[in-house]
Design a protein around this motif. Sequence first.
Motif, PDB file in Angstrom:
ATOM      1  N   SER A  38       0.830  -1.205   0.000  1.00  0.00           N
ATOM      2  CA  SER A  38       0.000   0.000   0.000  1.00  0.00           C
ATOM      3  C   SER A  38       0.866   1.258   0.000  1.00  0.00           C
ATOM      4  CB  SER A  38      -0.907  -0.015   1.224  1.00  0.00           C
ATOM      5  OG  SER A  38      -1.701   1.136   1.273  1.00  0.00           O
ATOM      6  N   LYS A  41       2.370   1.665  -3.471  1.00  0.00           N
ATOM      7  CA  LYS A  41       1.387   2.157  -4.433  1.00  0.00           C
ATOM      8  C   LYS A  41       1.188   3.659  -4.288  1.00  0.00           C
ATOM      9  CE  LYS A  41      -1.250  -2.119  -4.984  1.00  0.00           C
ATOM     10  NZ  LYS A  41      -2.543  -2.805  -4.727  1.00  0.00           N
ATOM     11  N   ARG A  42       1.052   4.123  -3.031  1.00  0.00           N
ATOM     12  CA  ARG A  42       0.879   5.571  -2.832  1.00  0.00           C
ATOM     13  C   ARG A  42       2.114   6.343  -3.282  1.00  0.00           C
ATOM     14  NH1 ARG A  42      -1.439   3.793   2.119  1.00  0.00           N
ATOM     15  NH2 ARG A  42       0.505   4.313   3.223  1.00  0.00           N
TER      16      ARG A  42
END
Length: 503
Positions: A38, A41-42
């Motif tokens: 996560s 991805k950010r």
Amino acid sequence: MKISIRYKLMIGFLFIFCIGYAVMSFYLNKAVVDTNNSMIKRSLLSFQKELFLHVEQYFELEDISMDDTSFENHANDFAEKLSSKIEARVIAYSRKGDFLADTANANGIILNYEDLDNENKDIGYEDLRMATEDISSFVVVPVKDKYLVVYTSPILGIGERIGIVRCILDYSEVFSSSKDLLNMINTLVLIIFGTILLFMILLSKKISSPIEKLTKATKKIGEGEFDVKIDVDSNDEVGELAKSFVKMNKQIKQQIDIIAFDRDNLRKIEGFRKAFFDNITHEMKTPLTIISGYCQILIDQNFEDPQFLQKSVRKIKRESENMHKMVLQLLEASKEKSSTTIRDTEKINLSQVVDSACKDMKIKADKYQIFIKREIEENIVTIGNSAELRRVVINLLDNSIKYGDVHSNITVKLFTEGEDCHITIEDKGKGIPTDKLHKIFKRFYRINQSDFVETEGYGLGLDIVKEIIDKHHGEIKISSTEQMGTTVWIKIPQNVYKTETSV
């Protein structure tokens, strides 16, 4: 081989510990991996915007048109300048995925530069295939003590893809921190689970020890030795079990009392059987009284009025049928033991039911010079069992006559109020003592007072009345004042209508 409960508990606790620790470790690792993905991805979303900005700036500064031919011709220069901007290795490919340039001079082989010992195979070309479909992607590649993220993205020109770039980014610091945190959590979980396991082993010993004592005591009781002492010092469920065991041991010695108790139960059953026949006798008495009254009149006097004769015969026939129905219902009740619902409900004229019951009891009332005064609102129609409601009124009037004063009045009222239908029966007599009012609805309970006009009966009437009213979802109350009289209030829930009156 016999395994004691103590070792079974220990094996079970150990199994639970291993499964719990494995599951906990699995989900912790999964949570860390998901968190890292996560974060990546950010981070890559921001990196993608920066990458596209550098690409646009390059083509503008170099005054080159954004098409696939220009991209292929300037691939080496583009890769070098983009690499200096983002501070990462850059590999350029044509719009179809053909290799063009590599700032690491490794011909596009990702692990050739970072993994000199060739311990890892190359990552393949799935990300390139996705880029040819205009889809950006990333792959996490662990290499010795480093964690590389290979980010692959299509380069879009005016309305179409002009090339593809692969950027190799170093995320070792992120993964190293996560790895250290995961190791620390795993160590802490191992310590906690180990402590729990140790506690469970001690607990299993404490639980199993009293059970072993109870097992030995049970064997002795099975051998006929009832004077067994159990030394269990515990205030928990096991201690309660030991106390219950001691009580059970005492109860075994009291089997003779249980046999005597069973004998008493048989006597009670016999009493219930007698009570059933008493109930039949009580319920048959009222219709028999009416039949006897009409028969006595027909015998004592020579009537030439055919209408009265026909009326008397109809009354006798109706009461005979009522008595027949009553016997059948009592027999059915004895089979079902109890009933809480109304049988054979129909739309009935309650005014006619109450009025008819008053007229039928007039013969008995006249015997003691008691006048039944009727204040009955006409044409009250409700839903219920007419025979049962008639029995209610007859039983209550029978009690009022039985316990009322000679030469007195009994007032019967029927009216509606709000959503309910009300019946009141008020007599003038000796009344009921206040301390006995709460007992009068009990079966077989009777007030023994010798100066009442009648004293026979079995104390079943009011019990039957209350059962019928309860089945009609109604209420019944009795108030009484000694030397003054008694009033009975009955309330039946609505379902009350006014009948149409024809002209």
